[in-house]
Design a protein around this motif. Sequence first.
Motif, PDB file in Angstrom:
ATOM      1  N   THR A  53      -5.360   2.827  16.583  1.00 27.23           N
ATOM      2  CA  THR A  53      -4.503   4.009  16.574  1.00 27.23           C
ATOM      3  C   THR A  53      -3.749   4.175  17.881  1.00 27.23           C
ATOM      4  OG1 THR A  53      -6.024   5.134  15.067  1.00 27.23           O
ATOM      5  CG2 THR A  53      -4.470   6.520  16.259  1.00 27.23           C
ATOM      6  N   VAL A  54      -4.428   3.959  19.000  1.00 25.84           N
ATOM      7  CA  VAL A  54      -3.802   4.147  20.312  1.00 25.84           C
ATOM      8  C   VAL A  54      -2.969   2.933  20.725  1.00 25.84           C
ATOM      9  CG1 VAL A  54      -4.246   4.547  22.769  1.00 25.84           C
ATOM     10  CG2 VAL A  54      -5.625   5.717  21.042  1.00 25.84           C
ATOM     11  N   ASN A  55      -3.388   1.732  20.301  1.00 27.29           N
ATOM     12  CA  ASN A  55      -2.752   0.500  20.784  1.00 27.29           C
ATOM     13  C   ASN A  55      -2.128  -0.321  19.659  1.00 27.29           C
ATOM     14  OD1 ASN A  55      -3.944   0.592  23.691  1.00 27.29           O
ATOM     15  ND2 ASN A  55      -5.737   0.788  22.372  1.00 27.29           N
ATOM     16  N   TYR A  56      -1.631   0.369  18.628  1.00 30.12           N
ATOM     17  CA  TYR A  56      -1.174  -0.388  17.456  1.00 30.12           C
ATOM     18  C   TYR A  56      -0.009  -1.338  17.761  1.00 30.12           C
ATOM     19  CZ  TYR A  56       2.453   3.233  17.053  1.00 30.12           C
ATOM     20  OH  TYR A  56       3.489   4.096  17.292  1.00 30.12           O
ATOM     21  N   SER A  57       0.839  -0.986  18.749  1.00 28.47           N
ATOM     22  CA  SER A  57       1.948  -1.882  19.094  1.00 28.47           C
ATOM     23  C   SER A  57       1.425  -3.183  19.693  1.00 28.47           C
ATOM     24  CB  SER A  57       2.898  -1.203  20.078  1.00 28.47           C
ATOM     25  OG  SER A  57       2.223  -0.837  21.265  1.00 28.47           O
ATOM     26  N   ARG A  85       0.460  -7.319   9.338  1.00 32.00           N
ATOM     27  CA  ARG A  85       1.837  -7.344   8.841  1.00 32.00           C
ATOM     28  C   ARG A  85       2.382  -5.925   8.678  1.00 32.00           C
ATOM     29  NH1 ARG A  85       0.087 -11.827   5.743  1.00 32.00           N
ATOM     30  NH2 ARG A  85      -0.417 -10.478   3.970  1.00 32.00           N
ATOM     31  N   ASP A  86       1.564  -5.013   8.161  1.00 33.58           N
ATOM     32  CA  ASP A  86       1.989  -3.627   8.006  1.00 33.58           C
ATOM     33  C   ASP A  86       2.280  -2.977   9.355  1.00 33.58           C
ATOM     34  OD1 ASP A  86       2.120  -3.381   5.310  1.00 33.58           O
ATOM     35  OD2 ASP A  86       0.532  -1.885   5.120  1.00 33.58           O
ATOM     36  N   ILE A  87       1.429  -3.266  10.340  1.00 31.76           N
ATOM     37  CA  ILE A  87       1.625  -2.709  11.680  1.00 31.76           C
ATOM     38  C   ILE A  87       2.897  -3.269  12.310  1.00 31.76           C
ATOM     39  CG2 ILE A  87       0.699  -2.639  14.022  1.00 31.76           C
ATOM     40  CD1 ILE A  87      -2.074  -2.418  12.856  1.00 31.76           C
ATOM     41  N   GLN A  88       3.170  -4.549  12.109  1.00 35.33           N
ATOM     42  CA  GLN A  88       4.369  -5.161  12.671  1.00 35.33           C
ATOM     43  C   GLN A  88       5.632  -4.520  12.103  1.00 35.33           C
ATOM     44  OE1 GLN A  88       3.593  -9.257  11.683  1.00 35.33           O
ATOM     45  NE2 GLN A  88       2.556  -9.688  13.629  1.00 35.33           N
ATOM     46  N   VAL A  89       5.626  -4.215  10.818  1.00 38.87           N
ATOM     47  CA  VAL A  89       6.768  -3.530  10.193  1.00 38.87           C
ATOM     48  C   VAL A  89       6.954  -2.151  10.810  1.00 38.87           C
ATOM     49  CG1 VAL A  89       7.621  -2.502   8.055  1.00 38.87           C
ATOM     50  CG2 VAL A  89       6.609  -4.796   8.014  1.00 38.87           C
ATOM     51  N   GLY A 104      10.154  -0.717  13.118  1.00 33.89           N
ATOM     52  CA  GLY A 104      10.868   0.503  12.741  1.00 33.89           C
ATOM     53  C   GLY A 104      10.925   1.511  13.869  1.00 33.89           C
ATOM     54  N   GLU A 105       9.864   1.558  14.682  1.00 27.56           N
ATOM     55  CA  GLU A 105       9.813   2.522  15.775  1.00 27.56           C
ATOM     56  C   GLU A 105      10.578   2.040  17.002  1.00 27.56           C
ATOM     57  OE1 GLU A 105       5.745   3.387  16.498  1.00 27.56           O
ATOM     58  OE2 GLU A 105       5.489   4.505  14.635  1.00 27.56           O
ATOM     59  N   ALA A 106      10.853   0.748  17.075  1.00 27.07           N
ATOM     60  CA  ALA A 106      11.607   0.228  18.209  1.00 27.07           C
ATOM     61  C   ALA A 106      13.088   0.535  18.069  1.00 27.07           C
ATOM     62  CB  ALA A 106      11.403  -1.290  18.333  1.00 27.07           C
ATOM     63  N   ALA A 107      13.564   0.652  16.824  1.00 29.43           N
ATOM     64  CA  ALA A 107      14.982   0.880  16.578  1.00 29.43           C
ATOM     65  C   ALA A 107      15.529   2.146  17.235  1.00 29.43           C
ATOM     66  CB  ALA A 107      15.250   0.903  15.073  1.00 29.43           C
ATOM     67  N   PRO A 108      14.836   3.294  17.144  1.00 30.36           N
ATOM     68  CA  PRO A 108      15.375   4.505  17.769  1.00 30.36           C
ATOM     69  C   PRO A 108      15.631   4.369  19.262  1.00 30.36           C
ATOM     70  CG  PRO A 108      13.608   5.070  16.263  1.00 30.36           C
ATOM     71  CD  PRO A 108      13.629   3.581  16.378  1.00 30.36           C
ATOM     72  N   MET A 142       0.835  -1.191   0.000  1.00 35.18           N
ATOM     73  CA  MET A 142       0.000   0.000   0.000  1.00 35.18           C
ATOM     74  C   MET A 142       0.871   1.242   0.000  1.00 35.18           C
ATOM     75  SD  MET A 142      -3.078  -0.992   2.589  1.00 35.18           S
ATOM     76  CE  MET A 142      -3.965   0.438   2.041  1.00 35.18           C
ATOM     77  N   GLN A 143       0.469   2.268  -0.754  1.00 29.41           N
ATOM     78  CA  GLN A 143       1.279   3.456  -0.890  1.00 29.41           C
ATOM     79  C   GLN A 143       1.140   4.384   0.308  1.00 29.41           C
ATOM     80  OE1 GLN A 143       3.459   3.878  -3.484  1.00 29.41           O
ATOM     81  NE2 GLN A 143       2.859   1.776  -3.920  1.00 29.41           N
ATOM     82  N   GLU A 144      -0.067   4.462   0.869  1.00 29.12           N
ATOM     83  CA  GLU A 144      -0.296   5.375   1.981  1.00 29.12           C
ATOM     84  C   GLU A 144      -0.155   4.648   3.313  1.00 29.12           C
ATOM     85  OE1 GLU A 144      -3.319   8.806   1.169  1.00 29.12           O
ATOM     86  OE2 GLU A 144      -4.232   6.943   0.498  1.00 29.12           O
ATOM     87  N   ASN A 145       0.271   5.413   4.318  1.00 30.60           N
ATOM     88  CA  ASN A 145       0.347   4.881   5.671  1.00 30.60           C
ATOM     89  C   ASN A 145      -1.050   4.544   6.176  1.00 30.60           C
ATOM     90  OD1 ASN A 145       0.195   5.456   8.735  1.00 30.60           O
ATOM     91  ND2 ASN A 145       2.369   5.121   8.339  1.00 30.60           N
ATOM     92  N   ILE A 146      -1.163   3.464   6.963  1.00 27.40           N
ATOM     93  CA  ILE A 146      -2.459   3.018   7.466  1.00 27.40           C
ATOM     94  C   ILE A 146      -3.186   4.125   8.223  1.00 27.40           C
ATOM     95  CG2 ILE A 146      -1.270   1.976   9.446  1.00 27.40           C
ATOM     96  CD1 ILE A 146      -3.605   0.112   9.792  1.00 27.40           C
ATOM     97  N   PHE A 147      -2.442   4.935   8.986  1.00 23.94           N
ATOM     98  CA  PHE A 147      -3.071   5.976   9.787  1.00 23.94           C
ATOM     99  C   PHE A 147      -3.541   7.149   8.931  1.00 23.94           C
ATOM    100  CE2 PHE A 147      -0.133   3.694  12.571  1.00 23.94           C
ATOM    101  CZ  PHE A 147      -1.036   3.218  13.505  1.00 23.94           C
ATOM    102  N   THR A 148      -2.848   7.382   7.828  1.00 24.66           N
ATOM    103  CA  THR A 148      -3.302   8.407   6.891  1.00 24.66           C
ATOM    104  C   THR A 148      -4.629   8.004   6.260  1.00 24.66           C
ATOM    105  OG1 THR A 148      -1.006   8.976   6.374  1.00 24.66           O
ATOM    106  CG2 THR A 148      -2.689   9.731   4.832  1.00 24.66           C
ATOM    107  N   ILE A 149      -4.732   6.724   5.893  1.00 24.07           N
ATOM    108  CA  ILE A 149      -5.967   6.206   5.290  1.00 24.07           C
ATOM    109  C   ILE A 149      -7.121   6.282   6.282  1.00 24.07           C
ATOM    110  CG2 ILE A 149      -7.064   4.168   4.268  1.00 24.07           C
ATOM    111  CD1 ILE A 149      -4.221   3.267   3.436  1.00 24.07           C
TER     112      ILE A 149
END
Length: 283
Positions: A28-32, A70-74, A78-82, A1-8
């Motif tokens: 949105t609040v509990n996506y992790s 799967r998109d949320i897991q990716v 990515g957010e855990a790395a920082p 998908m081209q757009e972010n899930i939260f943008t959609i």
Amino acid sequence: MQENIFTIIGKKYPNFSRTFKLISDFITVNYSVVSFLSVQELSERVGVSTASIVRFCQEIGYSGYQALQRDIQVMVQGEAAPMQELRTSLSDFDEDPLQQMFKLNIETLESAYTESLATEFRNAVESMSAAQKVYIIGLRSSYTVAYYASFLLSQFMENVVLLSAGTNDLFDRLASVKPGDVVLAISFPKYTHLTLQVVEFMKNRGVSVIALTDRPSAPIALHADITLMSKNSSKTYSFVSAMTIINALVIALGRKDTERTMRSLKEKEEIAKQAGIYIQVKE
């Protein structure tokens, strides 16, 4: 998908059914957490049927729940790395801290500018310049950015209102908000509930929402009409890019009527001088 899930979700949210809004709010609040839940577990948490969750996923462009997950897991990975990088930098900081901070902030600024940000910035300038009132809110650590924005803009704009959590009449002050007003909401981790509540309240009143935040999944971004994305450095968590965006907003808004802006700045300078606010230093 081209757009972010939260943008959609943000684009479709106003037209969602109550059930779909419940699912949206939880994700949105509990996506992790969602990245680890089965569809049955998610249905129990939200209080809706598994069929509703599948239909929701299809409504926002996924083939089913597993594809969305799967998109949320990716995203979560990515957010855990920082956070891992921050812990590493604290334990392995060999360089001169002052010099390193300069280097990291320069890197942050160099990567912050995007065409998407430029487009949203122009939209924010037009929205704020046409607003009847410009409300600004940012709490806890984000308050520093909010105060800075309010202080500079109020030097030449008479319709700027800084909101704070220090008084009990916060929502009383919002009783008169209406379409034509704008709120600049500033929120960085850790996000505060009150900032989100104010944004939701003003959005329901027809107020345009400009969000200055760090990621599309930030709670206020879901409700924003315009989003100014300011990704913090993973190692410094500096507000350098947010402050730079504020500086640019001040300049762009001031240039809308340069003559009036300069006149207002001169008047404020004279008042400060007469009041003896600043120490006079001989050159």
